[in-house]
Structure formats: C-alpha cells, structure tokens
Design a protein around this motif. Structure first.
Motif, PDB file in Angstrom:
ATOM      1  N   LEU A   1       0.862  -1.173   0.000  1.00  0.00           N
ATOM      2  CA  LEU A   1       0.000   0.000   0.000  1.00  0.00           C
ATOM      3  C   LEU A   1       0.905   1.232   0.000  1.00  0.00           C
ATOM      4  N   LEU A   2       0.570   2.207  -0.855  1.00  0.00           N
ATOM      5  CA  LEU A   2       1.416   3.404  -1.005  1.00  0.00           C
ATOM      6  C   LEU A   2       0.748   4.624  -0.376  1.00  0.00           C
ATOM      7  N   ASN A   3       1.574   5.490   0.162  1.00  0.00           N
ATOM      8  CA  ASN A   3       1.049   6.720   0.753  1.00  0.00           C
ATOM      9  C   ASN A   3       0.693   7.730  -0.338  1.00  0.00           C
ATOM     10  N   ASP A   4      -0.223   8.613  -0.011  1.00  0.00           N
ATOM     11  CA  ASP A   4      -0.495   9.791  -0.843  1.00  0.00           C
ATOM     12  C   ASP A   4      -0.976  10.876   0.109  1.00  0.00           C
TER      13      ASP A   4
ATOM     14  N   THR B   1      -5.848  10.674   0.359  1.00  0.00           N
ATOM     15  CA  THR B   1      -6.771   9.644   0.856  1.00  0.00           C
ATOM     16  C   THR B   1      -6.910   9.776   2.374  1.00  0.00           C
TER      17      THR B   1
ATOM     18  N   MET C   1      -7.244   9.037   6.247  1.00  0.00           N
ATOM     19  CA  MET C   1      -6.713   7.945   7.073  1.00  0.00           C
ATOM     20  C   MET C   1      -7.785   6.899   7.393  1.00  0.00           C
TER      21      MET C   1
ATOM     22  N   VAL D   1      -8.316   4.421   4.591  1.00  0.00           N
ATOM     23  CA  VAL D   1      -7.250   3.405   4.503  1.00  0.00           C
ATOM     24  C   VAL D   1      -7.456   2.332   5.581  1.00  0.00           C
TER      25      VAL D   1
ATOM     26  N   VAL E   1       2.400   3.319   6.694  1.00  0.00           N
ATOM     27  CA  VAL E   1       2.393   3.789   5.300  1.00  0.00           C
ATOM     28  C   VAL E   1       2.475   5.317   5.266  1.00  0.00           C
ATOM     29  N   HIS E   2       1.702   5.950   6.118  1.00  0.00           N
ATOM     30  CA  HIS E   2       1.672   7.422   6.182  1.00  0.00           C
ATOM     31  C   HIS E   2       3.065   7.980   6.484  1.00  0.00           C
TER      32      HIS E   2
ATOM     33  N   LEU F   1      -5.668   6.479  -3.660  1.00  0.00           N
ATOM     34  CA  LEU F   1      -4.942   5.383  -3.006  1.00  0.00           C
ATOM     35  C   LEU F   1      -4.398   4.379  -4.030  1.00  0.00           C
TER      36      LEU F   1
HETATM   37  N1  TYC Z   1      -1.253  10.415   3.989  1.00  0.00           N
HETATM   38  C1  TYC Z   1      -2.709  10.336   4.090  1.00  0.00           C
HETATM   39  C2  TYC Z   1      -3.229  11.520   4.859  1.00  0.00           C
HETATM   40  O1  TYC Z   1      -2.475  12.227   5.493  1.00  0.00           O
HETATM   41  C3  TYC Z   1      -3.136   9.037   4.783  1.00  0.00           C
HETATM   42  C4  TYC Z   1      -2.759   7.800   4.027  1.00  0.00           C
HETATM   43  C5  TYC Z   1      -2.227   6.720   4.703  1.00  0.00           C
HETATM   44  C6  TYC Z   1      -2.975   7.703   2.638  1.00  0.00           C
HETATM   45  C7  TYC Z   1      -1.905   5.545   4.027  1.00  0.00           C
HETATM   46  C8  TYC Z   1      -2.647   6.543   1.958  1.00  0.00           C
HETATM   47  O2  TYC Z   1      -1.821   4.287   1.993  1.00  0.00           O
HETATM   48  C9  TYC Z   1      -2.116   5.467   2.647  1.00  0.00           C
HETATM   49  N2  TYC Z   1      -4.542  11.729   4.796  1.00  0.00           N
END
Ligand code: TYC
Length: 106
Positions: free
Chosen positions: A31-34, A37, A39, A42, A64-65, A98
């Motif tokens: 799973l990748l952060n962005d 999306t 919390m 996720v 991931v975050h 996501l």
């Molecule tokens: N970084 C996102 C946020 O601050 C949270 C997030 C966590 C998004 C994990 C994707 O795979 C993920 N809202």
C-alpha cells in the motif's frame, strides 16, 4: 550377443533423484502513501480486504503514512492480483487516489 547372460544390457531410464521441492512464488501486496486519501478510508480498506482488526489496520496505515509504503499481506499470484484489484476499484469508486501494488517475493 546382447541377450547373453552377463551382458550389460540395461535399457532402463535413468531416474531423476533430485527432489522437486519448488514452491510457487509468493507476492507482497503493498500500500502506497499519498496526500489525499483520508486515514479512516485506509483503515477501512485494511479491515475490509485484509481481515485486520481496527488496531492492526490503524498501525499499518500509520506506517504507510510515515514511511511511504508497507507490505499489507503476502499471497499467491492469483490472490494478490484479486486484492490489488479490489483495493484499486474501491478507491476509485470513492474517488481517492490510493495506490496498491504487488511485488514478487525473493
Ligand atoms: N497520507 C494520508 C493523509 O495524510 C493518509 C494515508 C495513509 C494515505 C496511508 C494513503 O496508503 C495510505 N490523509
């Protein structure tokens, strides 16, 4: 002659003795952060598609975050592909960016 007693006339097939213990490869689902999306979304994905408890899901989501990526499960190729598809489809339907991918395990 070849039928004479004592002649070396063995035509049997050589048997491969090396045991074939190769297991099918396993695949890590990542799973990748962005930045967009939510919390909670996720956490819900991890509970729904990876059978995690809320506490487990929250912990992995935070990993991931903070780190950018985490392994959320290890599966056969077919199951990993299904999980990736389910997550990507669910995220798209909810209009979140996501990203979920898979990678062959060494
Ligand atoms: N970084 C996102 C946020 O601050 C949270 C997030 C966590 C998004 C994990 C994707 O795979 C993920 N809202």
């Amino acid at each position: 002659m070849s039928d004479n007693p004592g002649d070396d006339n063995d035509t049997s097939v050589l048997v491969e003795t090396r045991p074939k213990t190769k297991r099918p490869p396993l695949y890590k689902v990542l799973l990748l952060n962005d930045d967009y999306t939510p919390m909670e979304f996720v956490v819900h994905v991890l509970e729904r598609f990876f059978g995690m408890t809320h506490a487990e899901a929250f912990e992995i989501m935070l990993t991931v975050h903070k780190k950018g990526v985490a392994v959320v499960g290890v599966f056969s190729h077919e199951i990993a592909e299904t999980k990736v598809g389910q997550v990507m489809d669910f995220a798209r339907r909810h209009q979140h960016p996501l990203q979920c991918t898979m990678e062959r395990e060494e």
